[in-house]
Design a protein around this motif. Structure first.
Motif, short mmCIF file in Angstrom:
data_model
loop_
_atom_site.label_atom_id
_atom_site.label_comp_id
_atom_site.label_asym_id
_atom_site.label_seq_id
_atom_site.Cartn_x
_atom_site.Cartn_y
_atom_site.Cartn_z
N GLY A 75 -17.61 16.73 18.42
CA GLY A 75 -17.21 16.99 17.04
C GLY A 75 -15.84 16.45 16.72
N VAL A 76 -14.89 16.67 17.61
CA VAL A 76 -13.51 16.21 17.38
C VAL A 76 -13.45 14.69 17.36
N ALA A 77 -14.12 14.03 18.29
CA ALA A 77 -14.10 12.56 18.35
C ALA A 77 -14.69 11.96 17.07
N THR A 78 -15.77 12.55 16.59
CA THR A 78 -16.39 12.04 15.36
C THR A 78 -15.49 12.28 14.15
N ALA A 79 -14.88 13.46 14.08
CA ALA A 79 -13.97 13.75 12.96
C ALA A 79 -12.80 12.79 12.94
N LYS A 80 -12.24 12.50 14.11
CA LYS A 80 -11.10 11.57 14.18
C LYS A 80 -11.50 10.18 13.72
N ALA A 81 -12.66 9.72 14.18
CA ALA A 81 -13.10 8.37 13.82
C ALA A 81 -13.36 8.26 12.32
N LEU A 82 -14.02 9.26 11.75
CA LEU A 82 -14.29 9.23 10.31
C LEU A 82 -13.01 9.29 9.50
N ALA A 84 -26.50 11.58 1.76
CA ALA A 84 -27.63 11.07 0.97
C ALA A 84 -28.21 12.12 0.04
N ASN A 85 -28.13 13.41 0.42
CA ASN A 85 -28.76 14.46 -0.37
C ASN A 85 -27.79 15.32 -1.15
N SER A 86 -26.54 14.90 -1.22
CA SER A 86 -25.53 15.62 -2.00
C SER A 86 -25.02 14.72 -3.11
N PRO A 87 -24.20 15.24 -4.02
CA PRO A 87 -23.66 14.40 -5.09
C PRO A 87 -22.53 13.50 -4.62
N PHE A 88 -22.19 13.51 -3.35
CA PHE A 88 -21.00 12.82 -2.87
C PHE A 88 -21.32 11.57 -2.07
N GLU A 89 -20.40 10.61 -2.15
CA GLU A 89 -20.41 9.45 -1.28
C GLU A 89 -19.35 9.65 -0.21
N ARG A 90 -19.39 8.82 0.81
CA ARG A 90 -18.34 8.91 1.84
C ARG A 90 -16.96 8.67 1.24
N THR A 91 -16.90 7.82 0.22
CA THR A 91 -15.61 7.52 -0.40
C THR A 91 -15.06 8.70 -1.20
N ASP A 92 -15.88 9.75 -1.42
CA ASP A 92 -15.42 10.94 -2.11
C ASP A 92 -14.75 11.93 -1.17
N LEU A 93 -14.87 11.70 0.11
CA LEU A 93 -14.32 12.65 1.08
C LEU A 93 -12.80 12.64 1.05
N GLY A 94 -12.23 13.84 0.92
CA GLY A 94 -10.77 13.97 0.95
C GLY A 94 -10.27 14.63 2.21
N LEU A 95 -11.20 15.18 3.02
CA LEU A 95 -10.80 15.91 4.23
C LEU A 95 -11.99 16.00 5.17
N ILE A 96 -11.70 15.85 6.47
CA ILE A 96 -12.69 16.08 7.52
C ILE A 96 -12.24 17.29 8.32
N ALA A 97 -13.08 18.31 8.40
CA ALA A 97 -12.75 19.53 9.15
C ALA A 97 -13.72 19.68 10.30
N VAL A 98 -13.23 20.23 11.40
CA VAL A 98 -14.09 20.39 12.58
C VAL A 98 -13.80 21.71 13.27
N LEU A 151 -11.69 6.36 6.99
CA LEU A 151 -11.62 6.64 5.55
C LEU A 151 -10.19 6.84 5.05
N GLY A 152 -9.26 6.99 5.99
CA GLY A 152 -7.86 7.20 5.60
C GLY A 152 -7.63 8.56 4.96
N VAL A 153 -8.28 9.61 5.52
CA VAL A 153 -8.14 10.96 4.98
C VAL A 153 -7.64 11.89 6.08
N PRO A 154 -7.09 13.05 5.71
CA PRO A 154 -6.59 13.99 6.72
C PRO A 154 -7.71 14.74 7.43
N THR A 155 -7.32 15.38 8.53
CA THR A 155 -8.24 16.23 9.27
C THR A 155 -7.64 17.63 9.42
N LEU A 156 -8.51 18.60 9.67
CA LEU A 156 -8.07 19.95 9.99
C LEU A 156 -8.93 20.50 11.12
#
Length: 244
Positions: free
Chosen positions: A80-87, A53-67, A91-96
């Motif tokens: 943290g890992v469970a949330t990263a996996k679910a997101l 909400a406070n950044s220039p990005f939307e969830r659809t802008d996310l290209g990677l979830i890192a944890v 969103l159909g994006v990779p994780t690290l």
């Protein structure tokens, strides 16, 4: 809208002070800390919403979830890992998965070799050796010298070069740490901004074909906590099986 989907959401829940960071690498990421205390399960999703909400990005802008995947607090890392996996799955994006010891190491700005140590309980510690080098006046870079390891405190500390400075909460609780210099206590706390920086560097290397893709990059289901050993409950269950 970031059409190229370069934004990274970084999650840090391995420590009692959690936070999230959101950015695309062009400037410092937007960081949202959690309320004090072990409130990660309650705080994580609202703080992610706040970052978006406070950044220039939307969830659809996310290209990677890192944890920050550990080693660290078993409960915090799992959250943290469970949330990263679910997101990532939604969103159909990779994780690290990023090493928590490496995240802590990024706090250090004092040139020289040092060790990150965490108390793993049950007469064990997590540790890894790093080097901080001044690349130009006022600027330092941290590089890893050894992989994360699990060992008895006397065994791990005994193989460190004499005078190696220590950082991480284990420097206060492990037997034998009084034989070593201690780095600044504010460097003990892992920061989501450093999770973001490490993930950004690895993502760039993957896209440049200079490092291989880890399993979780292609499939979020492959993202798992880095415990380096079974939990106490798992060890007790295994002992019961062997005794039956």
């Amino acid at each position: 809208m970031n059409a190229l989907k370069q934004a990274i959401l970084a999650i840090e829940t391995s420590h009692k002070q959690g936070s999230v960071a959101l950015g695309d690498g062009t400037s410092a990421p937007f960081v949202v800390p959690f309320s004090p205390g072990l409130v990660h399960a309650r705080e994580l999703q609202p703080r992610i919403d706040e970052a978006v909400a406070n950044s220039p990005f939307e969830r659809t802008d996310l290209g990677l979830i890192a944890v920050s995947a550990g080693p660290g607090s078993y409960t915090g890392v799992r959250i943290g890992v469970a949330t990263a996996k679910a997101l990532a799955w939604g969103l159909g994006v990779p994780t690290l998965a990023v090493s928590t010891l490496g995240v802590i190491a990024r706090n250090v700005t004092q040139p020289g070799d040092f060790a990150v140590v965490l108390d793993a309980r049950r007469d064990a510690c997590y540790g890894a050796l790093f080097r901080c080098a001044e690349t130009e006046p006022g600027t330092t870079t941290v590089t890893r010298l050894t992989e994360d390891s699990l060992a008895a405190p006397d065994e791990y500390l005994g193989q460190l070069p004499a005078g190696t400075p220590l950082v991480g909460e284990g420097r206060l609780t492990l037997p034998g740490v009084d034989q070593f210099p201690l780095l600044a206590p504010e460097w003990d706390v892992p920061q989501s901004a450093h999770v973001h920086a490490l993930a950004q560097a690895q993502w760039t290397a993957i896209r440049d074909n200079t490092t291989p893709e880890p399993p979780e990059f292609r499939d979020p289901h492959e993202l798992v906590p880095t415990y380096l050993r079974a939990s106490q409950a798992e060890e007790m269950a295994d002992a019961r099986k062997k005794g039956s």
